[in-house]
Design an enzyme around this catalytic site. Sequence first.
Site, PDB file in Angstrom:
ATOM      1  N   SER A 180     -43.286 -85.664 -45.575  1.00 36.30           N
ATOM      2  CA  SER A 180     -44.021 -85.231 -44.389  1.00 36.30           C
ATOM      3  C   SER A 180     -43.137 -84.415 -43.471  1.00 36.30           C
ATOM      4  CB  SER A 180     -44.533 -86.467 -43.645  1.00 36.30           C
ATOM      5  OG  SER A 180     -45.000 -86.146 -42.365  1.00 36.30           O
ATOM      6  N   TYR A 211     -44.197 -93.916 -38.704  1.00 38.37           N
ATOM      7  CA  TYR A 211     -44.644 -93.278 -39.944  1.00 38.37           C
ATOM      8  C   TYR A 211     -43.576 -92.315 -40.466  1.00 38.37           C
ATOM      9  CZ  TYR A 211     -47.169 -90.126 -43.057  1.00 38.37           C
ATOM     10  OH  TYR A 211     -47.539 -89.363 -44.126  1.00 38.37           O
ATOM     11  N   LYS A 231     -41.089 -92.208 -44.085  1.00 37.23           N
ATOM     12  CA  LYS A 231     -40.938 -91.070 -44.990  1.00 37.23           C
ATOM     13  C   LYS A 231     -39.472 -90.647 -45.098  1.00 37.23           C
ATOM     14  CE  LYS A 231     -45.220 -90.299 -46.238  1.00 37.23           C
ATOM     15  NZ  LYS A 231     -45.659 -90.396 -47.646  1.00 37.23           N
TER      16      LYS A 231
END
Length: 249
Positions: A30, A54, A58
């Site tokens: 991402s 989040y 990643k």
Amino acid sequence: MYNRNNIVGTVNLYDVMKKLSTCQLVFSSSATVYGQPEKVPCFEDFPLKALNPYGRTKLYLEEMLRDYQHANPEWRTILLRYFNPIGAHESGDIGEDPKGVPNNLLPYIQQVAVGRRPELNVYGHDYRTRDGTAVRDYIHVVDLADGHIAALEKLFATPDIGCVAYNLGTGRGTTVLEMVSAFEKAYGKKIPVKMCPRRPGDSEQVYASTAKAEEELGWRAKYGIEEMCRDQWNWAKKNPYGYCGNAAE
């Protein structure tokens, strides 16, 4: 939730791959791994500093994959750093159907358009951007799919690739209000908007350099935000309540 799904789930996947002697992987990373970059566009060798949970999952998984490949040189891994995938298949039969309140801009706009929500909340209108709203690099999901095909072809053709990252974006930044305007053109009506304070963990401006993907994968995005919004609205008007089909469900 992100730790359980992203980290625990991926570690389990690594274990199964090792047992099956499967050592080629295209990993969905991402653009959140860049955090708030000091300048834009983002190049793959920029410092990585995720701002939210989040993004940190990643980033941690990218680091884990680099370590794994270093310890197991036969592994071949491509890290695809998605920017902001939106849109739908042009048929209108395949699209995004988030559960609960959408976390991303376009699904939220489409739910306002079909009457499921009264207005769009725009978080942050005092950024140092063209219109005060945050800038992102939106990419059509079909372009993203083509990027995966290009990555697989590169992976199979390059035995010594190691672990390498590529940005998948358009290389162009679009503000939230510019995206709202583009969707309104596809929709044919105004979208009611409510300006809200910034959210913690949101970056001001993030968009990609796609030079590496263009040169090494032979890939570049074909679609602009007009096509993204056109296809998103085509999906939404055919499927206003997603795959469940009606409001009662």
